[in-house]
Design a protein around this motif. Structure first.
Motif, mmCIF file in Angstrom:
data_model
loop_
_atom_site.group_PDB
_atom_site.id
_atom_site.type_symbol
_atom_site.label_atom_id
_atom_site.label_comp_id
_atom_site.label_asym_id
_atom_site.label_seq_id
_atom_site.Cartn_x
_atom_site.Cartn_y
_atom_site.Cartn_z
ATOM 1 N N ARG A 46 36.717 30.520 -60.789
ATOM 2 C CA ARG A 46 36.679 31.600 -61.763
ATOM 3 C C ARG A 46 35.285 31.710 -62.391
ATOM 4 O O ARG A 46 34.580 30.717 -62.536
ATOM 5 N N ASP A 47 34.931 32.929 -62.790
ATOM 6 C CA ASP A 47 33.652 33.106 -63.486
ATOM 7 C C ASP A 47 33.610 32.257 -64.755
ATOM 8 O O ASP A 47 32.563 31.683 -65.090
ATOM 9 N N ARG A 48 34.727 32.218 -65.460
ATOM 10 C CA ARG A 48 34.830 31.371 -66.656
ATOM 11 C C ARG A 48 35.784 30.223 -66.330
ATOM 12 O O ARG A 48 36.948 30.217 -66.722
ATOM 13 N N SER A 51 37.184 23.986 -65.966
ATOM 14 C CA SER A 51 36.870 22.706 -65.325
ATOM 15 C C SER A 51 35.364 22.609 -65.060
ATOM 16 O O SER A 51 34.774 21.532 -65.182
ATOM 17 N N ARG A 52 34.729 23.742 -64.717
ATOM 18 C CA ARG A 52 33.276 23.742 -64.535
ATOM 19 C C ARG A 52 32.551 23.600 -65.872
ATOM 20 O O ARG A 52 31.560 22.861 -65.977
ATOM 21 N N LEU A 53 33.048 24.261 -66.906
ATOM 22 C CA LEU A 53 32.399 24.145 -68.216
ATOM 23 C C LEU A 53 32.479 22.709 -68.735
ATOM 24 O O LEU A 53 31.536 22.210 -69.350
ATOM 25 N N CYS A 54 33.600 22.033 -68.472
ATOM 26 C CA CYS A 54 33.709 20.617 -68.857
ATOM 27 C C CYS A 54 32.710 19.766 -68.078
ATOM 28 O O CYS A 54 32.087 18.852 -68.634
ATOM 29 N N VAL A 55 32.549 20.060 -66.795
ATOM 30 C CA VAL A 55 31.577 19.337 -65.978
ATOM 31 C C VAL A 55 30.165 19.562 -66.500
ATOM 32 O O VAL A 55 29.337 18.638 -66.532
ATOM 33 N N CYS A 67 20.769 9.723 -67.019
ATOM 34 C CA CYS A 67 21.226 9.863 -65.633
ATOM 35 C C CYS A 67 20.581 11.058 -64.947
ATOM 36 O O CYS A 67 20.140 12.012 -65.590
ATOM 37 N N GLU A 68 20.578 11.003 -63.638
ATOM 38 C CA GLU A 68 20.241 12.161 -62.811
ATOM 39 C C GLU A 68 21.554 12.760 -62.329
ATOM 40 O O GLU A 68 22.429 12.034 -61.826
ATOM 41 N N THR A 69 21.721 14.060 -62.482
ATOM 42 C CA THR A 69 23.002 14.688 -62.174
ATOM 43 C C THR A 69 22.840 15.815 -61.158
ATOM 44 O O THR A 69 21.801 16.475 -61.098
ATOM 45 N N ARG A 70 23.902 16.020 -60.397
ATOM 46 C CA ARG A 70 24.009 17.159 -59.490
ATOM 47 C C ARG A 70 25.418 17.738 -59.611
ATOM 48 O O ARG A 70 26.406 16.988 -59.556
ATOM 49 N N ILE A 71 25.509 19.062 -59.770
ATOM 50 C CA ILE A 71 26.797 19.759 -59.827
ATOM 51 C C ILE A 71 26.933 20.580 -58.559
ATOM 52 O O ILE A 71 26.142 21.490 -58.308
ATOM 53 N N PHE A 72 27.944 20.270 -57.756
ATOM 54 C CA PHE A 72 28.126 20.946 -56.473
ATOM 55 C C PHE A 72 28.960 22.211 -56.648
ATOM 56 O O PHE A 72 29.988 22.215 -57.323
ATOM 57 N N ASP A 73 28.512 23.290 -56.015
ATOM 58 C CA ASP A 73 29.217 24.576 -56.024
ATOM 59 C C ASP A 73 30.054 24.684 -54.748
ATOM 60 O O ASP A 73 29.499 24.795 -53.644
ATOM 61 N N GLY A 117 43.723 23.471 -55.424
ATOM 62 C CA GLY A 117 43.382 23.377 -54.014
ATOM 63 C C GLY A 117 41.894 23.198 -53.790
ATOM 64 O O GLY A 117 41.474 22.481 -52.873
ATOM 65 N N ILE A 118 41.063 23.844 -54.617
ATOM 66 C CA ILE A 118 39.611 23.708 -54.481
ATOM 67 C C ILE A 118 39.178 22.266 -54.736
ATOM 68 O O ILE A 118 38.298 21.721 -54.064
ATOM 69 N N MET A 119 39.804 21.620 -55.718
ATOM 70 C CA MET A 119 39.469 20.223 -56.000
ATOM 71 C C MET A 119 39.847 19.327 -54.828
ATOM 72 O O MET A 119 39.052 18.498 -54.363
ATOM 73 N N LYS A 120 41.056 19.525 -54.317
ATOM 74 C CA LYS A 120 41.517 18.701 -53.190
ATOM 75 C C LYS A 120 40.687 18.970 -51.947
ATOM 76 O O LYS A 120 40.412 18.048 -51.157
ATOM 77 N N LEU A 121 40.272 20.223 -51.745
ATOM 78 C CA LEU A 121 39.478 20.569 -50.573
ATOM 79 C C LEU A 121 38.172 19.781 -50.542
ATOM 80 O O LEU A 121 37.759 19.280 -49.483
ATOM 81 N N GLN A 122 37.513 19.664 -51.692
ATOM 82 C CA GLN A 122 36.251 18.919 -51.731
ATOM 83 C C GLN A 122 36.471 17.451 -51.388
ATOM 84 O O GLN A 122 35.700 16.854 -50.624
#
Length: 248
Positions: A46-48, A51-55, A67-73, A117-122
């Motif tokens: 979703r645009d908003r 779960s992404r905003l928490c990340v 830390c060094e961080t990476r957020i995967f799309d 499903g997107i979480m499980k897919l990753q």
């Protein structure tokens, strides 16, 4: 590397009181020769996406703590088995980031009492073993979930199960944000609350466990069954348990 999300306002932490959080929470727990490397995954397109905003809030906190961080799309990940031999650039990149990491954060919305499903897919695209390398084994893991209704722990419980299956060191603390739509402002930033404070707690603990265990990850997940299957016997001259048994 094209599927990493930019982190908006990476150094702006309006809900944090820095007087109560050390920028080096793992000091003295292990070698600090390089910043802990943390990969963050979220479970909604979703645009908003809460779960992404928490990340993103978690990534800002991790940066504050060195830390060094990476957020995967994950927006163009194919379904598992959709592409022969997983030969897809998004899959290759996800696995490269996993191999780079020393710890991970998994954040999923709860949908129908489960992770998305997107979480499980990753997670499904991260193999236990890949060409002799292990993208998840021995890495630390923090789990988080967001809910549209009352507080629940179904998603984090599933993420814990998956973390154990992926042979990760899942930290004791976790975050579950209820009625997430009420916890973020129009700017996408999390409001000051006990939910935000819990995310701070979880990230602080993740940094400590990562620094504590990363130098020993190989030994912590070393297995008799794998040594046996690979035909690699114990070197008795260097194995401490064998030396102790022999001298007893």
């Amino acid at each position: 590397m094209t599927r990493l999300r930019d982190l908006p306002d990476p150094d702006h932490l309006p809900a944090l009181d820095p007087a109560y959080l050390s920028s080096c929470p793992a000091l003295g727990l292990g070698p600090n020769d390089h910043p802990p490397r943390i990969l963050l995954l979220y479970g909604s397109l979703r645009d908003r996406s809460f779960s992404r905003l928490c990340v993103e809030e978690a990534a800002r906190l991790l940066r504050f703590m060195g830390c060094e961080t990476r957020i995967f799309d994950p927006s163009d990940l194919p379904l598992t088995d959709q592409v022969a031999y997983d030969d897809h650039p998004a899959v290759h990149e996800l696995r490269e980031h996993a191999l780079w990491s020393e710890g991970m954060v998994w954040s999923s919305p709860e949908r129908h009492g489960q992770i998305s499903g997107i979480m499980k897919l990753q997670i499904d695209h991260l193999p236990l073993s890949m060409g002799g390398m292990r993208p998840t084994q021995g890495r630390t893991l923090a789990v988080m979930q967001v809910s549209g209704g009352s507080q629940s722990f179904n998603a984090v419980n599933t993420l814990r199960l998956l973390g154990r299956w992926m042979r990760m060191i899942t930290i004791p603390n976790q975050s579950s944000v209820a009625k997430a739509f009420m916890e973020f402002g129009d700017d996408g930033r999390m409001k000051s609350s006990s939910y935000y404070d819990r995310i701070v707690d979880v990230m602080e603990e993740l940094v400590r466990f990562t620094v504590l265990t990363r130098a020993h990850a190989g030994q912590l997940v070393d297995r008799y069954s794998e040594r046996k299957a690979s035909g690699v016997p114990i070197d008795a001259a260097n194995d401490l348990s064998a030396i102790a048994t022999r001298s007893a």
